[in-house]
Design an enzyme around this catalytic site. Sequence first.
Site, mmCIF file in Angstrom:
data_model
loop_
_atom_site.group_PDB
_atom_site.id
_atom_site.type_symbol
_atom_site.label_atom_id
_atom_site.label_comp_id
_atom_site.label_asym_id
_atom_site.label_seq_id
_atom_site.Cartn_x
_atom_site.Cartn_y
_atom_site.Cartn_z
ATOM 1 N N GLU A 329 26.332 23.647 -2.107
ATOM 2 C CA GLU A 329 25.752 24.621 -3.039
ATOM 3 C C GLU A 329 24.755 24.021 -4.036
ATOM 4 O O GLU A 329 24.785 24.342 -5.223
ATOM 5 C CB GLU A 329 26.876 25.351 -3.784
ATOM 6 C CG GLU A 329 27.832 26.086 -2.855
ATOM 7 C CD GLU A 329 29.041 26.670 -3.562
ATOM 8 O OE1 GLU A 329 29.126 26.566 -4.803
ATOM 9 O OE2 GLU A 329 29.913 27.240 -2.875
ATOM 10 N N GLU A 464 33.524 30.107 4.846
ATOM 11 C CA GLU A 464 34.372 30.696 3.800
ATOM 12 C C GLU A 464 34.355 32.216 3.928
ATOM 13 O O GLU A 464 33.950 32.923 3.009
ATOM 14 C CB GLU A 464 33.921 30.237 2.414
ATOM 15 C CG GLU A 464 33.963 28.730 2.238
ATOM 16 C CD GLU A 464 33.649 28.256 0.827
ATOM 17 O OE1 GLU A 464 33.739 29.076 -0.115
ATOM 18 O OE2 GLU A 464 33.317 27.070 0.664
#
Length: 567
Positions: A329, A464
Amino acid sequence: MKRIVAKCMVGVMVVSALAGSVAPDAEAAKKPKLKNSVVRVVRGKSKSIATKKVTKKTKVTIKQTKKSKKIVKAKWVKKSKKLKITGKKAGTTTLRVVFKVGKKTYPSKLKVVVSSLQHGCGLQTLAPTTTPEATVAVTTTPSVIPSATPSATPVITGEPTATPVPTFEAEYNGDDEMPIKEIYKDYFMMGAAINGSSLSTMSLHHKGMNGILLKHFDSTVLSNLMKPQYTLDQVASKASADGMPVCKFDTCDPALQFCMDNGLKMRGHTLVWHNQAPEWFFHEDYDTSNPIVDAETMDKRMESYIRQVITHCQDNYPGVIYCWDVVNECVCVDNDSYIVTEGGWKLRASTLQDNDFTHEEAKKNYWYASMGEGYVEKAFEYARKYADPEVKLFYNDYNPFQTEKMNNIYRMVEQLKEKDLIDGIGLQPTVGLTWPQLNSDDEGSFKVCLQTFAELGLELQVTELGFKIPNQYIEDGDEETIAEKMEIQTQRYNEFMGLLLEMDSDNGGPCNITSVTVFGICDDYPLYDDFIQNIYLWDKNCLPKPCFYSYIQPGLDLLAAKESEVQ
Protein backbone atom coordinates in the site's frame (compact mmCIF):
# COMPACT_ATOMS: atom_id res chain seq x y z
CA MET A 1 -21.59 -32.93 42.40
CA LYS A 2 -24.71 -33.23 40.22
CA ARG A 3 -26.47 -35.20 42.99
CA ILE A 4 -25.65 -32.50 45.53
CA VAL A 5 -27.03 -29.77 43.25
CA ALA A 6 -30.16 -31.82 42.59
CA LYS A 7 -30.79 -32.33 46.33
CA CYS A 8 -30.33 -28.63 46.96
CA MET A 9 -32.84 -27.78 44.24
CA VAL A 10 -35.39 -30.20 45.70
CA GLY A 11 -34.96 -28.62 49.10
CA VAL A 12 -35.48 -25.14 47.69
CA MET A 13 -38.59 -26.26 45.80
CA VAL A 14 -40.16 -27.71 48.95
CA VAL A 15 -39.51 -24.56 50.95
CA SER A 16 -40.85 -22.38 48.16
CA ALA A 17 -44.00 -24.47 47.84
CA LEU A 18 -44.69 -24.09 51.55
CA ALA A 19 -44.21 -20.36 51.20
CA GLY A 20 -46.73 -20.26 48.36
CA SER A 21 -44.18 -19.22 45.68
CA VAL A 22 -41.79 -20.83 43.20
CA ALA A 23 -38.06 -20.26 43.64
CA PRO A 24 -35.99 -18.99 40.67
CA ASP A 25 -33.99 -22.26 40.44
CA ALA A 26 -37.16 -24.30 40.26
CA GLU A 27 -38.51 -21.91 37.64
CA ALA A 28 -35.40 -22.43 35.52
CA ALA A 29 -35.63 -26.21 35.91
CA LYS A 30 -39.15 -26.17 34.45
CA LYS A 31 -38.37 -23.81 31.59
CA PRO A 32 -39.19 -25.40 28.22
CA LYS A 33 -36.84 -24.59 25.35
CA LEU A 34 -35.38 -25.78 22.04
CA LYS A 35 -32.29 -27.99 22.23
CA ASN A 36 -30.62 -26.06 19.39
CA SER A 37 -30.25 -22.34 18.81
CA VAL A 38 -28.78 -22.64 15.30
CA VAL A 39 -29.56 -25.19 12.59
CA ARG A 40 -28.67 -25.73 8.95
CA VAL A 41 -31.01 -27.24 6.36
CA VAL A 42 -30.86 -27.78 2.60
CA ARG A 43 -33.62 -26.26 0.47
CA GLY A 44 -36.40 -28.82 -0.04
CA LYS A 45 -35.24 -30.88 2.95
CA SER A 46 -36.59 -31.04 6.50
CA LYS A 47 -35.10 -31.30 9.97
CA SER A 48 -36.64 -31.86 13.39
CA ILE A 49 -35.48 -29.85 16.39
CA ALA A 50 -35.86 -31.54 19.76
CA THR A 51 -37.02 -29.71 22.87
CA LYS A 52 -36.45 -29.82 26.61
CA LYS A 53 -38.96 -29.69 29.49
CA VAL A 54 -41.99 -29.70 27.17
CA THR A 55 -45.07 -31.45 28.61
CA LYS A 56 -48.52 -32.26 27.24
CA LYS A 57 -49.84 -29.04 28.82
CA THR A 58 -47.25 -26.87 27.07
CA LYS A 59 -48.69 -24.67 24.32
CA VAL A 60 -46.36 -23.80 21.45
CA THR A 61 -46.58 -20.81 19.11
CA ILE A 62 -44.26 -20.18 16.16
CA LYS A 63 -43.78 -16.56 15.10
CA GLN A 64 -42.34 -15.64 11.70
CA THR A 65 -42.20 -12.57 9.49
CA LYS A 66 -43.44 -12.73 5.90
CA LYS A 67 -39.82 -12.78 4.71
CA SER A 68 -39.02 -15.61 7.09
CA LYS A 69 -41.92 -17.69 5.83
CA LYS A 70 -40.50 -17.49 2.32
CA ILE A 71 -37.21 -18.97 3.54
CA VAL A 72 -38.40 -21.70 5.87
CA LYS A 73 -41.61 -23.50 6.78
CA ALA A 74 -41.97 -24.30 10.48
CA LYS A 75 -44.44 -26.68 12.11
CA TRP A 76 -44.89 -27.89 15.69
CA VAL A 77 -45.33 -31.66 15.93
CA LYS A 78 -47.20 -32.21 19.17
CA LYS A 79 -46.82 -35.98 19.27
CA SER A 80 -43.03 -35.99 19.10
CA LYS A 81 -42.64 -32.64 20.88
CA LYS A 82 -40.36 -31.44 18.09
CA LEU A 83 -40.20 -28.45 15.78
CA LYS A 84 -40.11 -29.49 12.12
CA ILE A 85 -38.52 -27.06 9.70
CA THR A 86 -38.39 -27.29 5.92
CA GLY A 87 -36.08 -25.19 3.75
CA LYS A 88 -37.95 -23.28 1.06
CA LYS A 89 -35.44 -20.71 -0.21
CA ALA A 90 -31.71 -20.09 0.31
CA GLY A 91 -31.18 -17.56 3.06
CA THR A 92 -30.84 -17.02 6.79
CA THR A 93 -33.69 -16.26 9.16
CA THR A 94 -34.59 -16.44 12.85
CA LEU A 95 -37.73 -18.12 14.16
CA ARG A 96 -39.30 -17.13 17.47
CA VAL A 97 -40.82 -20.07 19.28
CA VAL A 98 -42.92 -19.26 22.36
CA PHE A 99 -43.68 -21.97 24.95
CA LYS A 100 -46.59 -21.26 27.30
CA VAL A 101 -47.16 -23.11 30.58
CA GLY A 102 -50.15 -21.81 32.47
CA LYS A 103 -49.83 -18.05 32.50
CA LYS A 104 -46.07 -18.03 31.97
CA THR A 105 -44.40 -17.75 28.56
CA TYR A 106 -40.89 -18.86 27.62
CA PRO A 107 -39.58 -17.52 24.28
CA SER A 108 -36.82 -19.29 22.32
CA LYS A 109 -35.03 -18.25 19.17
CA LEU A 110 -33.82 -20.53 16.38
CA LYS A 111 -31.46 -19.29 13.67
CA VAL A 112 -31.99 -21.24 10.45
CA VAL A 113 -29.52 -21.28 7.54
CA VAL A 114 -31.09 -22.62 4.34
CA SER A 115 -28.66 -23.58 1.58
CA SER A 116 -29.60 -24.13 -2.03
CA LEU A 117 -26.97 -26.80 -2.62
CA GLN A 118 -26.63 -30.36 -1.50
CA HIS A 119 -23.20 -31.92 -1.16
CA GLY A 120 -21.44 -31.43 -4.46
CA CYS A 121 -24.57 -29.94 -6.02
CA GLY A 122 -25.55 -33.29 -7.43
CA LEU A 123 -22.09 -33.91 -8.85
CA GLN A 124 -20.05 -36.96 -8.11
CA THR A 125 -18.58 -35.80 -4.83
CA LEU A 126 -15.25 -36.45 -3.27
CA ALA A 127 -15.05 -38.78 -0.34
CA PRO A 128 -14.74 -36.77 2.87
CA THR A 129 -11.10 -36.35 3.73
CA THR A 130 -9.90 -37.23 7.17
CA THR A 131 -8.75 -33.95 8.60
CA PRO A 132 -5.93 -34.31 11.10
CA GLU A 133 -6.70 -32.95 14.52
CA ALA A 134 -5.20 -29.49 14.51
CA THR A 135 -2.96 -28.44 17.30
CA VAL A 136 -0.90 -25.33 17.65
CA ALA A 137 2.12 -26.72 19.40
CA VAL A 138 4.00 -24.51 21.81
CA THR A 139 7.53 -25.33 20.75
CA THR A 140 11.01 -24.08 21.31
CA THR A 141 11.27 -22.97 17.69
CA PRO A 142 13.89 -20.21 17.45
CA SER A 143 12.34 -16.80 18.01
CA VAL A 144 15.30 -14.47 17.55
CA ILE A 145 17.98 -14.45 14.84
CA PRO A 146 21.25 -12.59 15.48
CA SER A 147 21.39 -9.34 13.59
CA ALA A 148 24.85 -9.63 12.03
CA THR A 149 25.27 -12.58 9.67
CA PRO A 150 22.76 -15.38 9.02
CA SER A 151 23.29 -18.26 11.41
CA ALA A 152 22.41 -21.91 10.94
CA THR A 153 21.45 -22.07 14.62
CA PRO A 154 19.47 -18.99 15.64
CA VAL A 155 19.44 -17.98 19.29
CA ILE A 156 16.57 -19.37 21.34
CA THR A 157 15.06 -16.84 23.69
CA GLY A 158 13.37 -19.26 26.07
CA GLU A 159 10.14 -21.19 26.45
CA PRO A 160 7.17 -19.38 24.94
CA THR A 161 4.29 -18.66 27.27
CA ALA A 162 1.43 -21.12 26.92
CA THR A 163 -1.45 -19.67 24.94
CA PRO A 164 -4.70 -19.24 26.92
CA VAL A 165 -7.52 -21.51 25.81
CA PRO A 166 -10.43 -19.49 24.40
CA THR A 167 -13.75 -19.79 26.21
CA PHE A 168 -15.79 -19.99 22.98
CA GLU A 169 -14.98 -22.97 20.81
CA ALA A 170 -17.84 -23.78 18.45
CA GLU A 171 -17.18 -27.01 16.63
CA TYR A 172 -17.21 -27.12 12.85
CA ASN A 173 -19.31 -29.84 11.27
CA GLY A 174 -18.91 -29.57 7.52
CA ASP A 175 -18.82 -33.20 6.46
CA ASP A 176 -21.55 -32.58 3.88
CA GLU A 177 -19.66 -29.83 2.08
CA MET A 178 -17.27 -30.25 -0.83
CA PRO A 179 -13.98 -28.47 0.03
CA ILE A 180 -13.50 -25.11 -1.65
CA LYS A 181 -9.91 -26.00 -2.51
CA GLU A 182 -11.11 -29.09 -4.43
CA ILE A 183 -13.74 -27.17 -6.36
CA TYR A 184 -11.24 -24.57 -7.63
CA LYS A 185 -8.07 -26.68 -7.67
CA ASP A 186 -7.67 -26.46 -11.46
CA TYR A 187 -7.58 -22.65 -11.32
CA PHE A 188 -6.48 -21.05 -8.05
CA MET A 189 -4.98 -21.75 -4.64
CA MET A 190 -7.80 -20.97 -2.22
CA GLY A 191 -6.98 -19.16 0.99
CA ALA A 192 -8.42 -17.72 4.18
CA ALA A 193 -6.63 -15.47 6.65
CA ILE A 194 -5.55 -16.50 10.13
CA ASN A 195 -6.90 -13.51 12.05
CA GLY A 196 -6.01 -12.24 15.49
CA SER A 197 -4.02 -9.44 17.10
CA SER A 198 -2.17 -11.67 19.59
CA LEU A 199 -1.32 -15.33 20.10
CA SER A 200 -4.33 -15.77 22.38
CA THR A 201 -6.71 -14.41 19.72
CA MET A 202 -5.18 -16.23 16.74
CA SER A 203 -7.97 -18.10 14.95
CA LEU A 204 -6.00 -21.36 15.02
CA HIS A 205 -6.92 -21.58 18.70
CA HIS A 206 -10.61 -21.78 17.85
CA LYS A 207 -11.75 -25.31 16.98
CA GLY A 208 -14.40 -24.23 14.52
CA MET A 209 -12.27 -21.83 12.49
CA ASN A 210 -9.37 -24.25 12.67
CA GLY A 211 -11.53 -27.02 11.20
CA ILE A 212 -12.82 -24.78 8.42
CA LEU A 213 -9.28 -23.76 7.45
CA LEU A 214 -8.05 -27.34 7.25
CA LYS A 215 -11.01 -28.65 5.29
CA HIS A 216 -11.55 -25.90 2.77
CA PHE A 217 -8.24 -24.12 2.08
CA ASP A 218 -4.73 -24.88 0.86
CA SER A 219 -3.36 -21.37 1.42
CA THR A 220 -3.47 -18.95 4.30
CA VAL A 221 -2.01 -15.63 5.50
CA LEU A 222 -1.49 -13.97 8.86
CA SER A 223 -3.63 -10.85 8.88
CA ASN A 224 -1.46 -9.22 11.58
CA LEU A 225 1.07 -11.35 13.37
CA MET A 226 3.89 -11.24 10.80
CA LYS A 227 3.93 -7.46 10.39
CA PRO A 228 6.94 -5.42 11.62
CA GLN A 229 5.01 -4.29 14.68
CA TYR A 230 5.17 -7.90 15.90
CA THR A 231 8.52 -9.10 14.53
CA LEU A 232 10.79 -6.22 15.57
CA ASP A 233 12.19 -6.35 19.11
CA GLN A 234 12.98 -2.89 20.50
CA VAL A 235 14.79 -3.98 23.68
CA ALA A 236 17.01 -6.46 21.81
CA SER A 237 17.65 -3.93 19.04
CA LYS A 238 18.87 -1.33 21.52
CA ALA A 239 21.30 -3.89 22.92
CA SER A 240 22.45 -5.12 19.50
CA ALA A 241 26.25 -5.28 19.24
CA ASP A 242 26.38 -4.15 15.61
CA GLY A 243 23.57 -1.61 15.85
CA MET A 244 21.32 -3.59 13.54
CA PRO A 245 17.71 -4.48 14.45
CA VAL A 246 16.83 -7.78 16.10
CA CYS A 247 13.73 -9.72 15.13
CA LYS A 248 11.59 -12.09 17.15
CA PHE A 249 9.08 -14.58 15.76
CA ASP A 250 7.01 -15.75 18.72
CA THR A 251 3.79 -14.42 17.18
CA CYS A 252 4.15 -16.10 13.79
CA ASP A 253 6.09 -19.29 14.55
CA PRO A 254 3.04 -21.26 15.78
CA ALA A 255 1.14 -20.54 12.55
CA LEU A 256 4.15 -21.40 10.40
CA GLN A 257 4.56 -24.68 12.29
CA PHE A 258 0.86 -25.42 11.88
CA CYS A 259 1.12 -24.88 8.14
CA MET A 260 4.18 -27.10 7.84
CA ASP A 261 2.52 -29.86 9.89
CA ASN A 262 -0.70 -29.75 7.85
CA GLY A 263 0.58 -29.13 4.32
CA LEU A 264 -0.74 -25.55 4.09
CA LYS A 265 1.04 -22.84 2.11
CA MET A 266 1.26 -19.27 3.41
CA ARG A 267 1.46 -15.84 1.85
CA GLY A 268 4.11 -13.80 3.71
CA HIS A 269 2.38 -10.58 4.83
CA THR A 270 4.01 -8.11 4.96
CA LEU A 271 7.65 -6.91 4.92
CA VAL A 272 7.48 -3.14 4.28
CA TRP A 273 4.42 -1.07 5.15
CA HIS A 274 3.93 2.49 6.36
CA ASN A 275 1.44 1.29 8.99
CA GLN A 276 2.24 -1.17 11.77
CA ALA A 277 5.95 -0.45 11.45
CA PRO A 278 7.04 0.87 14.88
CA GLU A 279 8.28 4.45 14.77
CA TRP A 280 11.27 3.67 17.01
CA PHE A 281 12.69 1.47 14.23
CA PHE A 282 13.50 4.63 12.21
CA HIS A 283 15.22 6.65 14.97
CA GLU A 284 18.77 6.78 16.25
CA ASP A 285 19.38 4.22 19.01
CA TYR A 286 15.84 2.95 18.36
CA ASP A 287 14.49 5.78 20.52
CA THR A 288 11.80 8.18 19.28
CA SER A 289 13.28 11.03 21.36
CA ASN A 290 16.24 10.99 18.97
CA PRO A 291 16.33 12.15 15.32
CA ILE A 292 15.44 9.89 12.41
CA VAL A 293 18.48 8.02 11.10
CA ASP A 294 20.11 8.89 7.79
CA ALA A 295 19.30 7.02 4.57
CA GLU A 296 22.47 4.91 4.63
CA THR A 297 21.77 3.62 8.14
CA MET A 298 18.13 2.90 7.35
CA ASP A 299 19.16 1.07 4.20
CA LYS A 300 21.30 -1.28 6.32
CA ARG A 301 18.51 -1.72 8.84
CA MET A 302 16.06 -2.59 6.07
CA GLU A 303 18.37 -5.23 4.60
CA SER A 304 19.04 -6.77 8.00
CA TYR A 305 15.36 -6.88 8.88
CA ILE A 306 14.25 -8.35 5.53
CA ARG A 307 17.04 -10.92 5.63
CA GLN A 308 16.13 -12.04 9.15
CA VAL A 309 12.43 -12.47 8.39
CA ILE A 310 12.86 -14.28 5.07
CA THR A 311 15.68 -16.57 6.12
CA HIS A 312 13.99 -17.45 9.42
CA CYS A 313 10.92 -18.68 7.55
CA GLN A 314 12.94 -20.52 4.89
CA ASP A 315 15.40 -22.17 7.27
CA ASN A 316 12.88 -23.27 9.90
CA TYR A 317 9.73 -23.82 7.80
CA PRO A 318 10.99 -24.74 4.33
CA GLY A 319 8.41 -24.57 1.56
CA VAL A 320 5.64 -22.94 3.65
CA ILE A 321 5.95 -19.35 2.39
CA TYR A 322 5.25 -19.37 -1.34
CA CYS A 323 5.15 -15.59 -1.87
CA TRP A 324 5.82 -12.33 -0.04
CA ASP A 325 3.93 -9.05 -0.01
CA VAL A 326 7.23 -7.20 -0.13
CA VAL A 327 5.76 -3.68 -0.11
CA ASN A 328 2.21 -2.95 0.98
CA GLU A 329 0.00 0.00 0.00
CA CYS A 330 2.68 2.56 -0.85
CA VAL A 331 0.79 4.09 -3.80
CA CYS A 332 -1.45 6.97 -2.74
CA VAL A 333 -3.60 9.37 -4.76
CA ASP A 334 -5.19 11.28 -1.85
CA ASN A 335 -4.68 15.04 -1.92
CA ASP A 336 -1.75 16.35 0.15
CA SER A 337 -0.60 12.81 0.96
CA TYR A 338 1.81 11.93 -1.85
CA ILE A 339 4.89 12.98 -3.77
CA VAL A 340 5.41 12.27 -7.44
CA THR A 341 8.48 10.09 -7.90
CA GLU A 342 11.11 10.40 -10.62
CA GLY A 343 9.38 7.45 -12.27
CA GLY A 344 6.17 9.48 -12.47
CA TRP A 345 4.02 7.55 -9.99
CA LYS A 346 2.49 8.81 -6.75
CA LEU A 347 4.14 7.57 -3.55
CA ARG A 348 2.54 7.91 -0.13
CA ALA A 349 4.47 10.49 1.93
CA SER A 350 2.02 10.82 4.80
CA THR A 351 -1.53 9.80 5.59
CA LEU A 352 -4.56 10.90 7.56
CA GLN A 353 -6.78 8.04 6.53
CA ASP A 354 -6.37 4.92 4.44
CA ASN A 355 -7.88 1.46 4.14
CA ASP A 356 -7.07 0.37 7.68
CA PHE A 357 -6.27 3.38 9.83
CA THR A 358 -7.48 6.87 10.65
CA HIS A 359 -5.04 9.23 12.37
CA GLU A 360 -5.81 12.44 14.27
CA GLU A 361 -3.13 14.22 12.28
CA ALA A 362 -1.16 13.29 9.19
CA LYS A 363 1.27 10.49 9.99
CA LYS A 364 4.60 10.25 8.19
CA ASN A 365 5.51 7.33 6.01
CA TYR A 366 8.75 6.73 7.90
CA TRP A 367 10.18 4.54 5.16
CA TYR A 368 9.99 7.53 2.82
CA ALA A 369 11.02 10.02 5.53
CA SER A 370 14.23 8.07 6.24
CA MET A 371 15.19 6.58 2.86
CA GLY A 372 13.42 8.69 0.25
CA GLU A 373 11.44 7.33 -2.69
CA GLY A 374 14.02 4.64 -3.41
CA TYR A 375 12.92 2.54 -0.44
CA VAL A 376 10.36 0.64 -2.54
CA GLU A 377 12.91 -0.60 -5.06
CA LYS A 378 15.41 -1.33 -2.28
CA ALA A 379 12.87 -3.53 -0.48
CA PHE A 380 12.35 -5.63 -3.60
CA GLU A 381 16.12 -5.84 -4.19
CA TYR A 382 16.70 -7.26 -0.72
CA ALA A 383 13.69 -9.59 -0.92
CA ARG A 384 14.99 -10.94 -4.24
CA LYS A 385 18.46 -11.34 -2.73
CA TYR A 386 17.34 -13.51 0.20
CA ALA A 387 14.19 -15.28 -1.00
CA ASP A 388 14.45 -18.75 -2.50
CA PRO A 389 14.19 -18.68 -6.31
CA GLU A 390 10.73 -20.31 -6.35
CA VAL A 391 9.26 -17.79 -3.86
CA LYS A 392 7.31 -15.05 -5.66
CA LEU A 393 7.51 -11.35 -4.79
CA PHE A 394 4.35 -9.21 -4.80
CA TYR A 395 3.23 -5.64 -4.46
CA ASN A 396 -0.10 -5.51 -2.57
CA ASP A 397 -2.68 -2.69 -2.47
CA TYR A 398 -6.33 -1.82 -1.83
CA ASN A 399 -8.77 -0.16 -4.26
CA PRO A 400 -6.62 -1.12 -7.27
CA PHE A 401 -9.68 -0.70 -9.50
CA GLN A 402 -9.86 3.07 -8.99
CA THR A 403 -8.61 4.45 -12.31
CA GLU A 404 -6.03 6.95 -11.01
CA LYS A 405 -4.65 4.55 -8.42
CA MET A 406 -4.64 1.67 -10.91
CA ASN A 407 -2.60 3.70 -13.37
CA ASN A 408 -0.07 4.66 -10.70
CA ILE A 409 0.31 1.07 -9.48
CA TYR A 410 0.75 -0.02 -13.09
CA ARG A 411 3.52 2.55 -13.68
CA MET A 412 5.41 1.58 -10.50
CA VAL A 413 5.10 -2.18 -11.07
CA GLU A 414 6.15 -1.83 -14.71
CA GLN A 415 9.42 -0.19 -13.57
CA LEU A 416 10.05 -2.95 -11.03
CA LYS A 417 9.37 -5.59 -13.67
CA GLU A 418 11.93 -4.06 -16.02
CA LYS A 419 14.54 -4.79 -13.33
CA ASP A 420 13.22 -8.30 -12.66
CA LEU A 421 12.31 -7.42 -9.08
CA ILE A 422 8.64 -8.41 -9.00
CA ASP A 423 6.51 -11.45 -9.86
CA GLY A 424 2.98 -10.36 -9.16
CA ILE A 425 0.37 -7.92 -7.87
CA GLY A 426 -1.86 -8.52 -4.86
CA LEU A 427 -5.33 -7.07 -5.38
CA GLN A 428 -7.43 -6.24 -2.31
CA PRO A 429 -11.11 -6.00 -3.17
CA THR A 430 -12.03 -4.91 0.35
CA VAL A 431 -15.32 -3.66 -0.96
CA GLY A 432 -19.03 -3.23 -0.28
CA LEU A 433 -22.40 -4.25 -1.57
CA THR A 434 -22.66 -1.76 -4.45
CA TRP A 435 -19.14 -0.51 -5.14
CA PRO A 436 -17.23 -1.14 -7.32
CA GLN A 437 -18.86 -2.73 -10.32
CA LEU A 438 -17.52 -6.22 -10.81
CA ASN A 439 -18.15 -7.93 -14.16
CA SER A 440 -18.61 -4.75 -16.15
CA ASP A 441 -16.73 -3.01 -18.97
CA ASP A 442 -17.27 0.39 -17.34
CA GLU A 443 -14.34 2.42 -16.05
CA GLY A 444 -13.54 1.61 -12.43
CA SER A 445 -14.85 -1.95 -12.52
CA PHE A 446 -12.90 -4.90 -11.20
CA LYS A 447 -13.00 -6.48 -14.65
CA VAL A 448 -11.22 -3.48 -16.17
CA CYS A 449 -8.69 -3.64 -13.31
CA LEU A 450 -7.94 -7.30 -14.12
CA GLN A 451 -7.66 -6.58 -17.85
CA THR A 452 -5.28 -3.68 -17.23
CA PHE A 453 -2.88 -5.50 -14.91
CA ALA A 454 -2.97 -8.57 -17.16
CA GLU A 455 -1.04 -6.51 -19.71
CA LEU A 456 2.00 -6.62 -17.40
CA GLY A 457 2.21 -10.39 -17.75
CA LEU A 458 2.61 -10.93 -14.00
CA GLU A 459 0.75 -13.18 -11.58
CA LEU A 460 -2.39 -11.69 -10.05
CA GLN A 461 -3.64 -12.73 -6.62
CA VAL A 462 -6.80 -11.68 -4.83
CA THR A 463 -5.42 -11.12 -1.35
CA GLU A 464 -8.03 -9.62 0.99
CA LEU A 465 -11.48 -10.50 -0.30
CA GLY A 466 -14.59 -9.58 1.66
CA PHE A 467 -17.96 -8.01 0.81
CA LYS A 468 -18.93 -6.02 3.85
CA ILE A 469 -22.47 -5.32 5.04
CA PRO A 470 -22.30 -2.00 6.94
CA ASN A 471 -22.59 -2.44 10.69
CA GLN A 472 -25.62 -0.20 11.05
CA TYR A 473 -27.72 -2.80 9.22
CA ILE A 474 -26.49 -5.54 11.53
CA GLU A 475 -26.94 -3.53 14.73
CA ASP A 476 -30.14 -1.67 13.97
CA GLY A 477 -31.69 -3.30 10.91
CA ASP A 478 -34.82 -5.41 11.04
CA GLU A 479 -34.74 -9.02 9.93
CA GLU A 480 -36.06 -8.28 6.45
CA THR A 481 -33.45 -5.58 5.82
CA ILE A 482 -30.61 -7.81 6.99
CA ALA A 483 -31.90 -10.66 4.81
CA GLU A 484 -32.02 -8.28 1.84
CA LYS A 485 -28.41 -7.15 2.40
CA MET A 486 -27.24 -10.73 2.81
CA GLU A 487 -28.88 -11.62 -0.50
CA ILE A 488 -26.90 -8.81 -2.19
CA GLN A 489 -23.73 -10.06 -0.47
CA THR A 490 -24.51 -13.55 -1.77
CA GLN A 491 -24.88 -12.25 -5.32
CA ARG A 492 -21.64 -10.26 -5.09
CA TYR A 493 -19.55 -13.26 -4.02
CA ASN A 494 -21.08 -15.28 -6.84
CA GLU A 495 -20.46 -12.60 -9.48
CA PHE A 496 -16.90 -12.08 -8.28
CA MET A 497 -15.89 -15.74 -8.47
CA GLY A 498 -17.58 -16.06 -11.85
CA LEU A 499 -15.56 -13.08 -13.08
CA LEU A 500 -12.26 -14.55 -11.87
CA LEU A 501 -12.93 -17.82 -13.67
CA GLU A 502 -13.91 -15.98 -16.84
CA MET A 503 -10.77 -13.83 -16.78
CA ASP A 504 -8.32 -16.58 -15.79
CA SER A 505 -5.92 -17.86 -18.44
CA ASP A 506 -6.88 -21.45 -17.58
CA ASN A 507 -10.26 -20.66 -19.14
CA GLY A 508 -8.92 -18.64 -22.06
CA GLY A 509 -8.91 -15.27 -20.29
CA PRO A 510 -6.06 -12.73 -20.20
CA CYS A 511 -5.10 -13.05 -16.51
CA ASN A 512 -2.73 -15.41 -14.72
CA ILE A 513 -4.71 -15.53 -11.46
CA THR A 514 -2.95 -17.88 -9.07
CA SER A 515 -4.53 -17.40 -5.63
CA VAL A 516 -7.74 -16.11 -4.04
CA THR A 517 -7.82 -15.31 -0.31
CA VAL A 518 -10.80 -14.33 1.84
CA PHE A 519 -9.36 -12.11 4.58
CA GLY A 520 -11.09 -13.94 7.41
CA ILE A 521 -13.15 -16.99 8.21
CA CYS A 522 -16.09 -16.14 10.49
CA ASP A 523 -18.22 -13.05 11.02
CA ASP A 524 -18.20 -11.36 14.43
CA TYR A 525 -14.71 -12.81 14.93
CA PRO A 526 -15.42 -15.30 17.76
CA LEU A 527 -12.24 -14.59 19.72
CA TYR A 528 -12.93 -10.86 20.10
CA ASP A 529 -15.50 -9.55 22.59
CA ASP A 530 -18.38 -7.36 21.39
CA PHE A 531 -17.28 -7.50 17.75
CA ILE A 532 -19.95 -6.95 15.09
CA GLN A 533 -19.40 -7.52 11.38
CA ASN A 534 -20.86 -9.33 8.41
CA ILE A 535 -18.23 -9.94 5.74
CA TYR A 536 -17.19 -13.55 5.39
CA LEU A 537 -18.48 -16.99 4.35
CA TRP A 538 -19.29 -18.42 7.79
CA ASP A 539 -21.14 -16.89 10.73
CA LYS A 540 -19.78 -16.70 14.28
CA ASN A 541 -21.14 -20.19 14.98
CA CYS A 542 -19.04 -21.59 12.12
CA LEU A 543 -22.14 -22.23 10.02
CA PRO A 544 -21.95 -21.46 6.28
CA LYS A 545 -23.89 -18.39 5.17
CA PRO A 546 -25.76 -18.20 1.87
CA CYS A 547 -22.70 -16.49 0.37
CA PHE A 548 -20.62 -19.62 1.02
CA TYR A 549 -22.77 -21.52 -1.45
CA SER A 550 -22.76 -18.71 -3.98
CA TYR A 551 -18.95 -18.49 -3.62
CA ILE A 552 -18.48 -22.10 -4.69
CA GLN A 553 -21.28 -22.20 -7.30
CA PRO A 554 -19.24 -20.91 -10.29
CA GLY A 555 -16.64 -23.59 -9.63
CA LEU A 556 -19.30 -26.27 -9.32
CA ASP A 557 -20.85 -25.14 -12.58
CA LEU A 558 -17.50 -25.61 -14.33
CA LEU A 559 -17.08 -29.05 -12.79
CA ALA A 560 -20.55 -30.00 -13.99
CA ALA A 561 -19.78 -28.73 -17.50
CA LYS A 562 -16.56 -30.75 -17.62
CA GLU A 563 -18.35 -33.85 -16.39
CA SER A 564 -20.98 -33.36 -19.09
CA GLU A 565 -18.29 -33.09 -21.78
CA VAL A 566 -16.70 -36.35 -20.64
CA GLN A 567 -20.04 -38.14 -20.79
